[in-house]
Design a protein around this motif. Sequence first.
Motif, PDB file in Angstrom:
ATOM      1  N   THR A   1     -24.502 -37.564 -15.284  1.00 18.46           N
ATOM      2  CA  THR A   1     -23.597 -37.251 -14.463  1.00 18.46           C
ATOM      3  C   THR A   1     -22.365 -37.476 -15.219  1.00 18.46           C
ATOM      4  OG1 THR A   1     -24.643 -37.506 -12.279  1.00 18.46           O
ATOM      5  CG2 THR A   1     -22.248 -37.520 -12.238  1.00 18.46           C
ATOM      6  N   LEU A   2     -21.288 -36.452 -15.420  1.00 18.16           N
ATOM      7  CA  LEU A   2     -19.940 -37.109 -16.251  1.00 18.16           C
ATOM      8  C   LEU A   2     -18.965 -37.337 -15.174  1.00 18.16           C
ATOM      9  CD1 LEU A   2     -18.621 -37.082 -18.910  1.00 18.16           C
ATOM     10  CD2 LEU A   2     -18.115 -34.611 -18.627  1.00 18.16           C
ATOM     11  N   LEU A   3     -18.720 -36.359 -14.135  1.00 21.30           N
ATOM     12  CA  LEU A   3     -17.599 -36.569 -13.348  1.00 21.30           C
ATOM     13  C   LEU A   3     -18.177 -36.919 -11.782  1.00 21.30           C
ATOM     14  CD1 LEU A   3     -14.682 -36.383 -12.557  1.00 21.30           C
ATOM     15  CD2 LEU A   3     -14.959 -33.981 -12.006  1.00 21.30           C
TER      16      LEU A   3
ATOM     17  N   THR B   1     -22.992 -33.186 -17.286  1.00 23.90           N
ATOM     18  CA  THR B   1     -22.432 -33.133 -18.853  1.00 23.90           C
ATOM     19  C   THR B   1     -23.159 -31.653 -19.173  1.00 23.90           C
ATOM     20  OG1 THR B   1     -22.538 -35.304 -19.562  1.00 23.90           O
ATOM     21  CG2 THR B   1     -22.641 -33.846 -21.142  1.00 23.90           C
ATOM     22  N   GLY B   2     -22.455 -30.758 -19.738  1.00 20.53           N
ATOM     23  CA  GLY B   2     -22.743 -29.627 -20.050  1.00 20.53           C
ATOM     24  C   GLY B   2     -23.112 -28.536 -19.267  1.00 20.53           C
ATOM     25  N   ARG B   3     -22.557 -28.801 -18.003  1.00 18.00           N
ATOM     26  CA  ARG B   3     -22.881 -28.078 -16.741  1.00 18.00           C
ATOM     27  C   ARG B   3     -21.373 -27.230 -16.330  1.00 18.00           C
ATOM     28  NH1 ARG B   3     -27.847 -26.437 -16.242  1.00 18.00           N
ATOM     29  NH2 ARG B   3     -28.112 -26.468 -13.931  1.00 18.00           N
TER      30      ARG B   3
ATOM     31  N   GLU C   1     -19.492 -19.679 -24.190  1.00 18.27           N
ATOM     32  CA  GLU C   1     -19.687 -20.209 -25.584  1.00 18.27           C
ATOM     33  C   GLU C   1     -19.534 -21.831 -25.898  1.00 18.27           C
ATOM     34  OE1 GLU C   1     -17.576 -17.488 -28.060  1.00 18.27           O
ATOM     35  OE2 GLU C   1     -19.418 -15.722 -27.889  1.00 18.27           O
ATOM     36  N   LEU C   2     -18.132 -22.035 -25.212  1.00 20.61           N
ATOM     37  CA  LEU C   2     -17.789 -23.460 -25.457  1.00 20.61           C
ATOM     38  C   LEU C   2     -18.653 -24.390 -24.703  1.00 20.61           C
ATOM     39  CD1 LEU C   2     -15.670 -25.717 -25.796  1.00 20.61           C
ATOM     40  CD2 LEU C   2     -14.894 -25.049 -23.316  1.00 20.61           C
ATOM     41  N   ARG C   3     -19.265 -24.044 -23.623  1.00 22.10           N
ATOM     42  CA  ARG C   3     -20.477 -25.099 -23.038  1.00 22.10           C
ATOM     43  C   ARG C   3     -21.400 -24.958 -23.675  1.00 22.10           C
ATOM     44  NH1 ARG C   3     -23.754 -24.283 -18.216  1.00 22.10           N
ATOM     45  NH2 ARG C   3     -23.861 -22.014 -18.717  1.00 22.10           N
ATOM     46  N   GLU C   4     -21.979 -23.825 -24.273  1.00 16.91           N
ATOM     47  CA  GLU C   4     -23.335 -23.839 -25.038  1.00 16.91           C
ATOM     48  C   GLU C   4     -23.365 -24.375 -26.222  1.00 16.91           C
ATOM     49  OE1 GLU C   4     -24.141 -19.701 -25.243  1.00 16.91           O
ATOM     50  OE2 GLU C   4     -24.636 -19.544 -23.080  1.00 16.91           O
ATOM     51  N   GLU C   5     -22.090 -24.136 -27.144  1.00 14.72           N
ATOM     52  CA  GLU C   5     -22.001 -24.795 -28.509  1.00 14.72           C
ATOM     53  C   GLU C   5     -21.282 -26.428 -28.634  1.00 14.72           C
ATOM     54  OE1 GLU C   5     -19.209 -22.297 -30.409  1.00 14.72           O
ATOM     55  OE2 GLU C   5     -20.424 -20.482 -30.333  1.00 14.72           O
ATOM     56  N   ALA C   6     -20.505 -26.698 -27.673  1.00 12.60           N
ATOM     57  CA  ALA C   6     -19.929 -27.976 -27.704  1.00 12.60           C
ATOM     58  C   ALA C   6     -20.650 -28.926 -26.377  1.00 12.60           C
ATOM     59  CB  ALA C   6     -18.692 -27.986 -27.603  1.00 12.60           C
ATOM     60  N   GLY C   7     -21.349 -28.157 -25.433  1.00 15.24           N
ATOM     61  CA  GLY C   7     -21.731 -29.119 -24.678  1.00 15.24           C
ATOM     62  C   GLY C   7     -20.605 -29.775 -23.412  1.00 15.24           C
ATOM     63  N   THR C   8     -19.764 -28.813 -23.366  1.00 15.10           N
ATOM     64  CA  THR C   8     -18.315 -29.238 -22.628  1.00 15.10           C
ATOM     65  C   THR C   8     -18.902 -29.178 -21.164  1.00 15.10           C
ATOM     66  OG1 THR C   8     -16.928 -28.954 -24.242  1.00 15.10           O
ATOM     67  CG2 THR C   8     -16.027 -28.910 -22.109  1.00 15.10           C
ATOM     68  N   ALA C   9     -18.558 -29.854 -20.409  1.00 17.27           N
ATOM     69  CA  ALA C   9     -18.579 -29.583 -18.814  1.00 17.27           C
ATOM     70  C   ALA C   9     -17.333 -28.933 -18.430  1.00 17.27           C
ATOM     71  CB  ALA C   9     -18.823 -31.004 -18.101  1.00 17.27           C
ATOM     72  N   ILE C  10     -17.570 -27.959 -17.636  1.00 17.88           N
ATOM     73  CA  ILE C  10     -16.326 -27.237 -16.970  1.00 17.88           C
ATOM     74  C   ILE C  10     -16.317 -27.154 -15.582  1.00 17.88           C
ATOM     75  CG2 ILE C  10     -15.333 -24.980 -16.959  1.00 17.88           C
ATOM     76  CD1 ILE C  10     -17.016 -24.304 -19.665  1.00 17.88           C
ATOM     77  N   MET C  11     -14.971 -27.533 -14.951  1.00 14.47           N
ATOM     78  CA  MET C  11     -14.910 -27.578 -13.405  1.00 14.47           C
ATOM     79  C   MET C  11     -14.005 -25.934 -13.399  1.00 14.47           C
ATOM     80  SD  MET C  11     -12.748 -29.658 -10.884  1.00 14.47           S
ATOM     81  CE  MET C  11     -13.817 -31.173 -10.831  1.00 14.47           C
ATOM     82  N   LEU C  12     -14.741 -25.117 -12.690  1.00 17.84           N
ATOM     83  CA  LEU C  12     -14.208 -23.626 -12.722  1.00 17.84           C
ATOM     84  C   LEU C  12     -13.336 -23.598 -11.241  1.00 17.84           C
ATOM     85  CD1 LEU C  12     -13.565 -20.927 -13.835  1.00 17.84           C
ATOM     86  CD2 LEU C  12     -15.872 -20.428 -13.157  1.00 17.84           C
ATOM     87  N   ILE C  13     -12.215 -23.517 -11.173  1.00 20.65           N
ATOM     88  CA  ILE C  13     -11.706 -23.506  -9.931  1.00 20.65           C
ATOM     89  C   ILE C  13     -11.213 -21.692  -9.638  1.00 20.65           C
ATOM     90  CG2 ILE C  13      -9.533 -24.057  -8.578  1.00 20.65           C
ATOM     91  CD1 ILE C  13      -9.816 -26.833 -10.006  1.00 20.65           C
ATOM     92  N   THR C  14     -11.794 -21.194  -8.681  1.00 24.32           N
ATOM     93  CA  THR C  14     -11.244 -19.899  -8.594  1.00 24.32           C
ATOM     94  C   THR C  14     -11.561 -19.493  -7.120  1.00 24.32           C
ATOM     95  OG1 THR C  14     -11.710 -17.615  -9.322  1.00 24.32           O
ATOM     96  CG2 THR C  14     -13.710 -19.131  -9.266  1.00 24.32           C
ATOM     97  N   HIS C  15     -10.897 -18.348  -6.732  1.00 20.42           N
ATOM     98  CA  HIS C  15     -11.406 -17.625  -5.521  1.00 20.42           C
ATOM     99  C   HIS C  15     -12.099 -16.444  -5.866  1.00 20.42           C
ATOM    100  CE1 HIS C  15      -7.739 -15.407  -6.842  1.00 20.42           C
ATOM    101  NE2 HIS C  15      -8.427 -14.206  -6.361  1.00 20.42           N
ATOM    102  N   ASP C  16     -12.332 -16.057  -6.941  1.00 21.01           N
ATOM    103  CA  ASP C  16     -13.170 -14.930  -7.427  1.00 21.01           C
ATOM    104  C   ASP C  16     -14.772 -15.348  -7.461  1.00 21.01           C
ATOM    105  OD1 ASP C  16     -14.434 -12.865  -8.896  1.00 21.01           O
ATOM    106  OD2 ASP C  16     -12.747 -12.318  -9.823  1.00 21.01           O
TER     107      ASP C  16
END
Length: 270
Positions: A2-4, A29-31, A193-208
């Motif tokens: 768990t990162l965040l 991490t990475g999710r 690709e960023l998530r797959e290559e660098a293992g960056t976790a992403i918080m995606l905020i959207t209404h879509d």
Amino acid sequence: MTLLTVRDLAVEFRSGVRAVDGLDLDLDTGRVLGVVGESGSGKSVTSLAVLGLLRDAQVSGEIRFDGQELTALDRRALRRLRGNRIAMIFQDPLSCLNPYYSVAFQIAEAYRAHHRAGRKQAHRVAVRMLDRVGIPEPERRARCYPHEFSGGMRQRVMIAMALCLEPDLLIADEPTTALDVTVQAQILQLLRELREEAGTAIMLITHDMGVVAGLADQVVVMHQGRAVERGPVRDVFHRPQEPYTRGLLACVPRIDGPLPDRLPTLGAIT
């Protein structure tokens, strides 16, 4: 890992408006975690609270990043963390980019803010990042100004600026708003690709909801500052438990069946 971790987060503005009320979040991490809801549900306020960018609001609760309690940090410590380990892509790139400076200069300055680097080295990093996010002729386009770029290219510049320091967590606030579907797909592929290559976790905020379905692993549905439903994307989308979630999904027109004469509204469902 768990990162965040966000526990019982509450944000109340001086006007008395409670924009976030008892929110819990977890991001590994990475999710990719999708945070969805209608406008005014508290999504963007949550992201600003995580980054410590709310000055006119009272923030309470627990925000832990990689085991460190962010609410206990002073401004200088938060500034070192922002950009270096946590980066954000804001909703409107044109309003976030300075019209008086070239895009390469702005990316380079973001890099120099956290590294002891000369201007030439930072410029080389900026050009490399523009190439990484798919800007054609990066060496030439690096000298361009924001108004010379299309909306999709400006969004790529914002992503390049966020990625130049290789953050562990990227918060993307409506990264595909006002972009046509082709550019949307390109931006989402870039984040994938960023998530797959660098293992960056992403918080995606959207209404879509379609963006979440195509990129996120987990989803949290927010309504009036609270999380009303959470879980794996497939489970929430195929078997929503809450009326509000079913309402959000029902408001999205489908292409795999007959089109209704009139789309339902959230007020009619909830």
